[in-house]
Design a protein around this motif. Sequence first.
Motif, PDB file in Angstrom:
ATOM      1  N   ASN A 125       0.831  -1.217   0.000  1.00 55.01           N
ATOM      2  CA  ASN A 125       0.000   0.000   0.000  1.00 55.01           C
ATOM      3  C   ASN A 125       0.862   1.263   0.000  1.00 55.01           C
ATOM      4  OD1 ASN A 125      -2.436  -1.397   0.051  1.00 55.01           O
ATOM      5  ND2 ASN A 125      -2.458  -1.534   2.285  1.00 55.01           N
TER       6      ASN A 125
ATOM      7  N   SER B  36      -1.859   3.051  -6.060  1.00 56.59           N
ATOM      8  CA  SER B  36      -3.140   2.582  -5.545  1.00 56.59           C
ATOM      9  C   SER B  36      -4.107   2.166  -6.620  1.00 56.59           C
ATOM     10  CB  SER B  36      -3.814   3.633  -4.663  1.00 56.59           C
ATOM     11  OG  SER B  36      -3.406   4.910  -4.910  1.00 56.59           O
TER      12      SER B  36
ATOM     13  N   SER C 225      -5.179  -1.877  -6.128  1.00 53.35           N
ATOM     14  CA  SER C 225      -6.577  -2.104  -5.724  1.00 53.35           C
ATOM     15  C   SER C 225      -7.189  -3.287  -6.467  1.00 53.35           C
ATOM     16  CB  SER C 225      -7.413  -0.847  -5.976  1.00 53.35           C
ATOM     17  OG  SER C 225      -7.407  -0.515  -7.352  1.00 53.35           O
ATOM     18  N   ASP C 226      -6.590  -3.663  -7.595  1.00 53.76           N
ATOM     19  CA  ASP C 226      -7.086  -4.801  -8.378  1.00 53.76           C
ATOM     20  C   ASP C 226      -6.378  -6.110  -8.025  1.00 53.76           C
ATOM     21  OD1 ASP C 226      -8.898  -3.253  -9.830  1.00 53.76           O
ATOM     22  OD2 ASP C 226      -7.392  -2.693 -11.302  1.00 53.76           O
TER      23      ASP C 226
END
Length: 409
Positions: free
Chosen positions: A370, A375, A379-380
């Motif tokens: 993170n 991001s 996120s996937d």
Amino acid sequence: MTFFEELNNENTYGVALKNIQLKKNIISFLCRNGSYTIADVCKEVNLSVPKVTNLISELIQDGLVEDLGKVESTGGRKPNLYGMVGNSVFFLGVDIKQNHINIGLTDLQKNLIEIKENIPYKLTNSPESLIDLIDIIKNFIKNLSIKKEKILGLGVNLSGRINHDTGYSYSFFNFNEEPLSKSLEKELSIKTFLENDSRAMAYGEFNSGLVKEEKNVLFLNLDHGIGMGVMINSQLYYGKSGFAGEFGHIPLFNNNIICQCGKKGCLETEGSGWALTRNFKEKVEAGTSSILVKKNDPSFSLNQIDMDSIIEAANKDDVLAIDLIADLGDKLGRGIALLINIFNPELVIVGGSLAKTGEYLILPIKSAINKYSLSLVNSDTKIKISLLGEKSGVIGACLLARNRLLNLD
């Protein structure tokens, strides 16, 4: 001559060789799709009904294919269905670790029939270590309830650089001119396929573990060293020379620690099992306490501490082990963030011995991802621990032997 004998006969040529290939095509179709009629098989392999009927008859005689009876039909004569006999042949998988071996057997339908894990073994690039490996395989075969003749192929996993096409190992057992796969074939009389251990573990996980609908997946083998298997568009990725996935040798750190590859600053120098062991011993020598340190035992030596004992200590809430594994996770997460930015995978699977520490390793990895990856990209991406664990390498070795021998790739 049976199909099994033909398959292992290097002197087969002409019409006989062509028939072997045609039989492989039929087996490949039935393995992938289940039971079908002769008419269906004819369409798939582009052969005449008499030719397919003859080939299937021979496969039935050899015990590979079975007649499943009549299929329901809207009219006319009902055709027969044909399918593979699951226990007709078997495939052996050998996953070689630094201090032990896992070995198992699967059938034609990819079912794991038998497995023996943690067989004591010391991997070194020596003739003695190779002899020990052969003896372990022979002993496993000897104790099986099936006949050796039913073992159609053998998959062997080794760390380091492997050319799976030629069967050469460039990191271990490379003291003979002929490929290691050929040397093993001569000793064991089984068609043998060589593969990098991380890639074989990845293949096992891709085919029998966590991967379901995902098409772009990274598998990380976190052990004494660091390896990776890559799946792109549902295909195992090898690269030009077959050495893709050397994740552990990304130069991430500005240090003077010599990596096992001979260079400095590799991820392995600070993010691997051998780095964990080195750091643990340094902390103990500096006075940090741990449940592994037996102060009142005069026979105690730092040499008794290894990666496996540190992992065990962490799982028993040893503070030093937990802290060092968390630091390891942060450094690994930084490297994984780089991979996520490059590959944008749907799934990253964390496997190998270090994965046994669970959340102690995964949480700092996720935190670093993170922090260091984009991001919009991460996120996937899902991060999961291997479902198969130690079995992944064995299953991968068996499946690779099966698929390469029968053209099922």
